[in-house]
Design a protein around this motif. Structure first.
Motif, PDB file in Angstrom:
ATOM      1  N   MET A  74       0.835  -1.203   0.000  1.00 22.92           N
ATOM      2  CA  MET A  74       0.000   0.000   0.000  1.00 22.92           C
ATOM      3  C   MET A  74       0.871   1.256   0.000  1.00 22.92           C
ATOM      4  N   PRO A  75       0.801   2.065  -1.047  1.00 24.97           N
ATOM      5  CA  PRO A  75       1.477   3.373  -1.003  1.00 24.97           C
ATOM      6  C   PRO A  75       0.847   4.237   0.088  1.00 24.97           C
ATOM      7  N   GLU A  76       1.493   5.321   0.450  1.00 28.80           N
ATOM      8  CA  GLU A  76       1.016   6.147   1.557  1.00 28.80           C
ATOM      9  C   GLU A  76      -0.396   6.669   1.311  1.00 28.80           C
ATOM     10  N   ARG A  77      -0.675   7.100   0.080  1.00 30.83           N
ATOM     11  CA  ARG A  77      -2.015   7.643  -0.212  1.00 30.83           C
ATOM     12  C   ARG A  77      -3.085   6.572  -0.025  1.00 30.83           C
ATOM     13  N   THR A  78      -2.772   5.346  -0.422  1.00 26.68           N
ATOM     14  CA  THR A  78      -3.722   4.247  -0.248  1.00 26.68           C
ATOM     15  C   THR A  78      -3.893   3.914   1.226  1.00 26.68           C
ATOM     16  N   SER A  79      -2.787   3.916   1.973  1.00 32.54           N
ATOM     17  CA  SER A  79      -2.860   3.634   3.411  1.00 32.54           C
ATOM     18  C   SER A  79      -3.751   4.636   4.126  1.00 32.54           C
ATOM     19  N   ASN A  80      -3.679   5.897   3.710  1.00 28.06           N
ATOM     20  CA  ASN A  80      -4.502   6.932   4.352  1.00 28.06           C
ATOM     21  C   ASN A  80      -5.990   6.689   4.136  1.00 28.06           C
ATOM     22  N   VAL A  81      -6.336   6.020   3.032  1.00 29.72           N
ATOM     23  CA  VAL A  81      -7.749   5.696   2.788  1.00 29.72           C
ATOM     24  C   VAL A  81      -8.244   4.711   3.845  1.00 29.72           C
ATOM     25  N   LEU A  82      -7.390   3.752   4.209  1.00 33.58           N
ATOM     26  CA  LEU A  82      -7.783   2.748   5.201  1.00 33.58           C
ATOM     27  C   LEU A  82      -7.691   3.260   6.636  1.00 33.58           C
ATOM     28  N   LEU A  83      -6.874   4.279   6.848  1.00 32.35           N
ATOM     29  CA  LEU A  83      -6.566   4.718   8.202  1.00 32.35           C
ATOM     30  C   LEU A  83      -7.816   5.030   9.019  1.00 32.35           C
ATOM     31  N   LYS A  84      -8.723   5.818   8.466  1.00 30.50           N
ATOM     32  CA  LYS A  84      -9.929   6.212   9.198  1.00 30.50           C
ATOM     33  C   LYS A  84     -10.772   4.996   9.559  1.00 30.50           C
ATOM     34  N   ALA A  85     -10.875   4.043   8.598  1.00 29.05           N
ATOM     35  CA  ALA A  85     -11.690   2.847   8.842  1.00 29.05           C
ATOM     36  C   ALA A  85     -11.075   1.973   9.931  1.00 29.05           C
ATOM     37  N   ILE A  86      -9.730   1.954  10.024  1.00 32.96           N
ATOM     38  CA  ILE A  86      -9.068   1.158  11.046  1.00 32.96           C
ATOM     39  C   ILE A  86      -9.082   1.875  12.396  1.00 32.96           C
ATOM     40  N   GLU A  87      -9.040   3.216  12.364  1.00 31.90           N
ATOM     41  CA  GLU A  87      -9.102   3.995  13.608  1.00 31.90           C
ATOM     42  C   GLU A  87     -10.469   3.861  14.275  1.00 31.90           C
ATOM     43  N   GLU A  88     -11.526   3.939  13.482  1.00 31.90           N
ATOM     44  CA  GLU A  88     -12.884   3.922  14.025  1.00 31.90           C
ATOM     45  C   GLU A  88     -13.750   2.924  13.255  1.00 31.90           C
ATOM     46  N   PRO A  89     -13.445   1.621  13.397  1.00 32.47           N
ATOM     47  CA  PRO A  89     -14.236   0.628  12.664  1.00 32.47           C
ATOM     48  C   PRO A  89     -15.610   0.433  13.303  1.00 32.47           C
ATOM     49  N   PRO A  90     -16.573  -0.069  12.557  1.00 31.05           N
ATOM     50  CA  PRO A  90     -17.850  -0.447  13.167  1.00 31.05           C
ATOM     51  C   PRO A  90     -17.597  -1.497  14.253  1.00 31.05           C
ATOM     52  N   PRO A  91     -18.453  -1.604  15.240  1.00 31.06           N
ATOM     53  CA  PRO A  91     -18.202  -2.519  16.371  1.00 31.06           C
ATOM     54  C   PRO A  91     -18.112  -3.985  15.977  1.00 31.06           C
ATOM     55  N   HIS A  92     -18.613  -4.335  14.787  1.00 28.27           N
ATOM     56  CA  HIS A  92     -18.634  -5.737  14.374  1.00 28.27           C
ATOM     57  C   HIS A  92     -17.513  -6.087  13.395  1.00 28.27           C
ATOM     58  N   THR A  93     -16.598  -5.156  13.110  1.00 26.89           N
ATOM     59  CA  THR A  93     -15.586  -5.345  12.065  1.00 26.89           C
ATOM     60  C   THR A  93     -14.191  -5.562  12.663  1.00 26.89           C
ATOM     61  N   VAL A  94     -13.460  -6.513  12.072  1.00 27.29           N
ATOM     62  CA  VAL A  94     -12.079  -6.790  12.472  1.00 27.29           C
ATOM     63  C   VAL A  94     -11.201  -6.772  11.220  1.00 27.29           C
ATOM     64  N   TRP A  95     -10.118  -5.980  11.264  1.00 28.74           N
ATOM     65  CA  TRP A  95      -9.147  -5.909  10.165  1.00 28.74           C
ATOM     66  C   TRP A  95      -7.942  -6.776  10.501  1.00 28.74           C
ATOM     67  N   LEU A  96      -7.513  -7.611   9.554  1.00 27.84           N
ATOM     68  CA  LEU A  96      -6.329  -8.444   9.715  1.00 27.84           C
ATOM     69  C   LEU A  96      -5.369  -8.131   8.566  1.00 27.84           C
ATOM     70  N   LEU A  97      -4.295  -7.404   8.867  1.00 24.90           N
ATOM     71  CA  LEU A  97      -3.331  -6.995   7.855  1.00 24.90           C
ATOM     72  C   LEU A  97      -2.089  -7.881   7.924  1.00 24.90           C
ATOM     73  N   CYS A  98      -1.500  -8.162   6.756  1.00 24.58           N
ATOM     74  CA  CYS A  98      -0.307  -9.009   6.697  1.00 24.58           C
ATOM     75  C   CYS A  98       0.810  -8.271   5.962  1.00 24.58           C
ATOM     76  N   ALA A  99       2.026  -8.334   6.511  1.00 25.53           N
ATOM     77  CA  ALA A  99       3.178  -7.674   5.889  1.00 25.53           C
ATOM     78  C   ALA A  99       4.456  -8.344   6.376  1.00 25.53           C
ATOM     79  N   PRO A 100       5.544  -8.260   5.608  1.00 23.56           N
ATOM     80  CA  PRO A 100       6.801  -8.883   6.048  1.00 23.56           C
ATOM     81  C   PRO A 100       7.358  -8.301   7.340  1.00 23.56           C
ATOM     82  N   SER A 101       7.206  -6.987   7.514  1.00 26.09           N
ATOM     83  CA  SER A 101       7.792  -6.318   8.679  1.00 26.09           C
ATOM     84  C   SER A 101       6.919  -5.143   9.104  1.00 26.09           C
ATOM     85  N   PRO A 102       6.903  -4.793  10.388  1.00 20.72           N
ATOM     86  CA  PRO A 102       6.117  -3.628  10.825  1.00 20.72           C
ATOM     87  C   PRO A 102       6.491  -2.339  10.089  1.00 20.72           C
ATOM     88  N   ILE A 103       7.776  -2.186   9.742  1.00 18.20           N
ATOM     89  CA  ILE A 103       8.198  -0.939   9.092  1.00 18.20           C
ATOM     90  C   ILE A 103       7.695  -0.849   7.652  1.00 18.20           C
TER      91      ILE A 103
END
Length: 382
Positions: free
Chosen positions: A122-151
């Motif tokens: 995810m480029p930075e602009r794409t990540s920002n699209v998800l940011l709000k949804a991950i910050e304040e998700p609906p109470p029934h939603t769980v996000w599971l992200l996968c990546a090689p490293s936290p950085i």
């Protein structure tokens, strides 16, 4: 076999995920990190299965037997969205579709779960699209992200995720899984696991598909046949052609089917003039298919380079007399001869050359030129 049994060599992660599955207060965003082959997506699907498991006893969730567990692990559960981009990077449009999907209420289970593989794409602009949804998700939603490293993930996203750190499992653990799950003979399973350096998916392919094993063997033997520029160019051409063939084989199976499905979905006429809107949709599909073919080619070439690195890693092991087990043990005699005719300094240079080529092909560099330059640099000096 419960879903946790598929997380090979990950006792700490299993303990963490079991506890989450048994809890009613589940963090709404998770980040699974670990080297290639550590089982990031398997761990994410296992947590999804545990959260949706139908067992009434919380301690038994993730049973692997109920319909929810089976469908969550296979990627067909109605409440689990498994997203893996087929492009070089995740597009903003794809991220927006995920955000919309996250608003849906669960259809049959307790949670709406979104598994995003390759979140590092995810480029930075794409990540920002998800940011709000991950910050304040609906109470029934769980996000599971996968990546090689936290950085590899935007800091504002990873700071809002519960971390799950995975490691590459040992060869014996991978071999045991191949025996138990896929019925692979023990000797074949252990040899494949060692060649794959603990990467479960690659070990399975090497153990069960002879053509995959032969391709790897051809790649690893490549340095033994480099005696001049002409042989280097020919070797590079063979690798590029193999990667192109892989991408073409995938395209042949999928492209026409996807185009036909799109025409049916858009209600396009079977003959006659095609409306401009349909033409535009076909054009976008063809562009996506080209990007997908490029990613398949790049991923295939990257795998070749990883396999090639094992040859020089073994050479360096012999030169430094570390006593470590050789990855390509079946080539011990050839590796020994090669090591005697080179130096540790030269071997390190060759490993650096391969790593540089890996970085180059991940950009817009022409892969053929990059591989020709690499092959020429790997020619053994006498």
């Amino acid at each position: 076999m419960n879903v946790w049994d598929q997380l090979v060599g990950q006792p700490q992660a299993v303990k963490q995920l079991r506890r989450a599955a048994a809890s009613e207060a589940v963090p709404h965003a998770w980040l699974f990190t670990g080297p290639p082959g550590s089982g990031r997506s398997v761990a994410a699907r296992a947590l999804a299965a545990g959260l949706l498991c139908e067992r009434p006893d919380p301690s038994e969730r993730g049973c692997g037997e109920c319909k929810s567990c089976r469908t969550a692990m296979s990627g067909t559960h109605a409440d689990v969205t498994n997203f893996a981009t087929e492009n070089v990077s995740i597009k903003i449009e794809e991220a927006r579709e995920l955000v919309v999907k996250a608003q849906d209420r669960p259809a049959v289970g307790r949670w709406r779960i979104l598994v995003v593989e390759d979140a590092d794409r995810m480029p930075e602009r794409t990540s920002n699209v998800l940011l709000k949804a991950i910050e304040e998700p609906p109470p029934h939603t769980v996000w599971l992200l996968c990546a090689p490293s936290p950085i590899d993930v935007l800091v504002t996203i990873r700071s809002r995720c519960r971390a799950v750190n995975l490691k590459v499992p040992g060869a014996e653990e991978v071999a045991e899984l191949l025996e138990r799950r896929d019925g692979v003979p023990s000797e074949t399973a252990l040899r494949a696991a060692r060649l794959a350096q603990g990467h479960i998916g690659i070990a399975r392919r090497l153990a069960m598909f002879p053509d995959a094993k032969q391709r790897r063997e051809d790649v690893v033997r490549l340095p033994l046949g480099l005696d001049g520029i002409s042989s280097a160019v020919a070797a590079a051409e063979r690798l590029i052609s193999t990667a192109e063939a892989e991408a073409a084989a995938d395209a042949e199976e999928r492209n026409e089917r996807e185009k036909n499905d799109l025409l049916v979905t858009l209600g396009a006429p079977e003959s006659g003039r095609v409306p401009p809107t349909v033409k535009a949709a076909i054009r976008r599909l063809e562009e996506d298919q080209k990007r997908r073919a490029r990613r398949i080619q790049v991923d295939t070439l990257d795998r070749f380079l990883i396999d090639l690195t094992t040859f020089f890693r073994d050479v360096l092991t012999l030169q430094l007399k570390t006593g470590s087990l050789l990855i390509n043990h079946h080539l011990e005699r050839e590796l020994g001869d090669y090591a005697l005719n080179s130096s540790a300094e030269r071997t390190l240079e060759q490993i650096d050359t391969i790593n540089l080529t890996r970085r180059r092909i991940s950009t817009n560099v022409n892969p053929r030129l990059a591989f020709e330059a690499m092959a020429a640099s790997l020619i053994q000096r006498h």
